[in-house]
Scaffold this motif. Structure first.
Motif, PDB file in Angstrom:
ATOM      1  N   ASP A  67       0.837  -1.197   0.000  1.00 41.18           N
ATOM      2  CA  ASP A  67       0.000   0.000   0.000  1.00 41.18           C
ATOM      3  C   ASP A  67       0.873   1.247   0.000  1.00 41.18           C
ATOM      4  N   ASN A  68       1.368   1.639   1.177  1.00 33.42           N
ATOM      5  CA  ASN A  68       2.193   2.851   1.223  1.00 33.42           C
ATOM      6  C   ASN A  68       3.321   2.757   2.236  1.00 33.42           C
ATOM      7  N   ALA A  69       3.600   1.557   2.763  1.00 34.47           N
ATOM      8  CA  ALA A  69       4.585   1.411   3.832  1.00 34.47           C
ATOM      9  C   ALA A  69       6.002   1.477   3.277  1.00 34.47           C
ATOM     10  N   VAL A  70       6.785   2.439   3.758  1.00 33.99           N
ATOM     11  CA  VAL A  70       8.173   2.603   3.341  1.00 33.99           C
ATOM     12  C   VAL A  70       9.020   2.744   4.599  1.00 33.99           C
TER      13      VAL A  70
ATOM     14  N   SER B  36      -4.004 -14.451  10.234  1.00 31.39           N
ATOM     15  CA  SER B  36      -2.744 -13.711  10.221  1.00 31.39           C
ATOM     16  C   SER B  36      -2.936 -12.386   9.480  1.00 31.39           C
ATOM     17  N   LEU B  37      -2.237 -11.364   9.944  1.00 36.39           N
ATOM     18  CA  LEU B  37      -2.225 -10.076   9.260  1.00 36.39           C
ATOM     19  C   LEU B  37      -0.882  -9.903   8.564  1.00 36.39           C
ATOM     20  N   ARG B  38      -0.900  -9.151   7.478  1.00 32.49           N
ATOM     21  CA  ARG B  38       0.305  -9.008   6.660  1.00 32.49           C
ATOM     22  C   ARG B  38       0.557  -7.532   6.354  1.00 32.49           C
ATOM     23  N   LEU B  39       1.814  -7.147   6.456  1.00 34.93           N
ATOM     24  CA  LEU B  39       2.242  -5.806   6.060  1.00 34.93           C
ATOM     25  C   LEU B  39       3.327  -5.945   5.002  1.00 34.93           C
ATOM     26  N   VAL B  40       3.050  -5.437   3.821  1.00 37.30           N
ATOM     27  CA  VAL B  40       4.033  -5.424   2.738  1.00 37.30           C
ATOM     28  C   VAL B  40       4.643  -4.033   2.700  1.00 37.30           C
ATOM     29  N   TYR B  41       5.967  -3.952   2.752  1.00 38.51           N
ATOM     30  CA  TYR B  41       6.617  -2.647   2.803  1.00 38.51           C
ATOM     31  C   TYR B  41       7.850  -2.626   1.911  1.00 38.51           C
ATOM     32  N   PHE B  42       8.289  -1.413   1.600  1.00 33.38           N
ATOM     33  CA  PHE B  42       9.517  -1.228   0.834  1.00 33.38           C
ATOM     34  C   PHE B  42      10.614  -0.799   1.784  1.00 33.38           C
TER      35      PHE B  42
END
Length: 304
Positions: free
Chosen positions: A191-194, A278-284
Motif C-alpha cells: 500500500d504505502n509502507a516505506v 494472520s495479518l500481513r504488512l508489505v513494505y519497501f
C-alpha cells in the motif's frame, strides 16, 4: 526509566553511524535503533545579517537533511541548524514558520542541547530544530524558506542598569532535494509502507459467541512513514467481516524516525473459525532497496 546521556563530537566530515546497543533488562535483551548523523564543514555555511535593536547580528542557518535523495514516501531526518553569537542572550527560541512543496513535515522545535563552536574567529552557539520529512511525490521537492523569531535581552546603561527585550528575526534558506520513485514490481498487498517494520497482533478474546466481533490490537514498530501508514490486512479474509481500523494519534514522536503506529480493529467471523487470521504488512525497505513482507501468527480462537 533510566536515561544515559552521551555527548558525541567528530572531526571527520561525512555520514557516521552509531550501531545498535544491546541492553539486558528484566532478563530480556533489548536492542536500540542504530543512529546516523552527518558532520559537515562549517565553511559551507551561508551567512546573513539581522538586527537586534541597534546592533547588527551576523548569523548562519540552514536546513540539513540526512538523505538528499529519499524515495517517495520515505521518512528521513531533517533539521534546521542556526548559529548565533554567544553574547546574544536568547530568552526564547521561536518555533519556525516554514513553506514546503511536495513534502510533509511535522513541526520543528528547538532541542534542549546547545552546541558551541568558533566561527569567523568568534564564539557561536548552535541550536538544532529536529524533525522528519517525507516526499509525497517523486522528482524535485523542497522545504523552506523558514522564518524564526528569537526573543533576546540586552543589558544597557542609561543612567541605570536595565535589561531590554528585543526581537531578532532569522531567515532559513530553502532546501531542494530529489525524491526517487519506488521501484516497479511491488508485490500484491503493498500500500504505502516505506521503512523497516515489525508487526505484533494481539487480542484479549480467546472465546466468543458465533457472530460476535473480535477486537484486535495491531502494533507496527520500527522506522519509516509511521504517520501515514495504512493498517495491515488479513492474509485471508474468507469467512470474516473486516471493519475499518482506527489508529491512535501520534504526538511529538513524529519528529523521530523510530517509533510505532497502533491500530485497533474488529473482525467478525461469518462462520466457525479456529483462529483470528494472520495479518500481513508489505513494505519497501529503502536500505535494501527491496520489497519485504512481515506476517503475524494466527491467534487461537474458540467460537461457540
Amino acid at each position: 526509566e533510566y536515561v544515559l546521556e552521551y555527548l558525541v563530537s567528530s572531526y571527520a566530515t561525512g555520514v557516521h553511524r552509531i550501531p545498535a546497543i544491546e541492553v539486558q533488562a528484566g532478563g530480556v535483551k533489548w536492542h536500540s535503533e542504530a543512529l546516523e548523523f552527518t558532520v559537515f564543514n562549517p565553511d559551507e555555511l551561508q551567512w546573513a545579517e539581522t538586527q537586534a535593536g541597534d546592533t547588527k547580528i551576523r548569523y548562519a542557518s540552514a536546513f540539513r537533511v540526512m538523505d538528499s535523495q529519499p524515495y517517495e514516501g520515505e521518512t528521513t531526518a531533517v533539521e534546521i541548524k542556526i548559529f548565533v553569537p554567544r553574547d546574544l542572550f536568547v530568552e526564547d527560541w521561536g518555533i519556525p514558520d516554514f513553506q514546503r512543496e511536495g513534502v510533509t513535515s511535522w513541526r520543528f522545535q528547538p532541542s534542549a542541547m546547545r552546541g558551541q563552536i568558533n566561527l569567523l574567529g568568534l564564539p557561536y552557539v548552535s541550536v538544532a530544530y529536529p524533525s522528519t520529512l517525507s516526499p509525497t511525490r517523486s522528482g524535485k521537492v523542497s522545504i523552506g524558506p523558514a522564518a524564526i523569531r528569537l526573543m533576546t535581552t540586552q543589558v544597557v546603561m542609561d543612567g541605570v542598569l536595565k535589561r531590554i527585550a528585543e526581537e531578532v528575526n532569522l531567515t532559513v534558506p530553502p532546501l531542494e532535494i530529489i525524491a526517487r520513485p519506488l521501484p516497479a514490481g511491488a508485490p500484491a498487498g503493498f500500500d504505502n509502507a516505506v521503512g523497516q517494520f515489525q508487526l505484533e497482533v494481539t487480542t484479549d478474546t480467546s472465546e466468543a459467541q458465533e457472530g460476535d466481533p473480535i477486537p484486535v490490537d495491531i502494533v507496527v514498530s520500527g522506522s519509516g512513514n509511521l504517520d501515514t501508514l495504512h493498517p495491515p490486512q488479513p492474509v485471508d479474509a474468507t469467512g470474516w467481516k473486516v471493519y475499518q481500523a482506527t489508529s491512535e494519534p501520534r504526538g511529538d514522536e513524529r519528529r523521530q524516525l523510530a517509533g510505532r503506529a497502533v491500530f485497533h480493529q474488529f473482525l467478525r467471523p461469518l462462520e466457525i473459525k479456529a483462529a483470528v487470521p494472520s495479518l500481513r504488512l508489505v513494505y519497501f525497505d529503502p536500505q535494501a532497496a527491496a520489497y519485504k513482507t512481515v506476517t503475524s501468527e494466527p491467534l487461537p480462537l474458540q467460537i461457540k
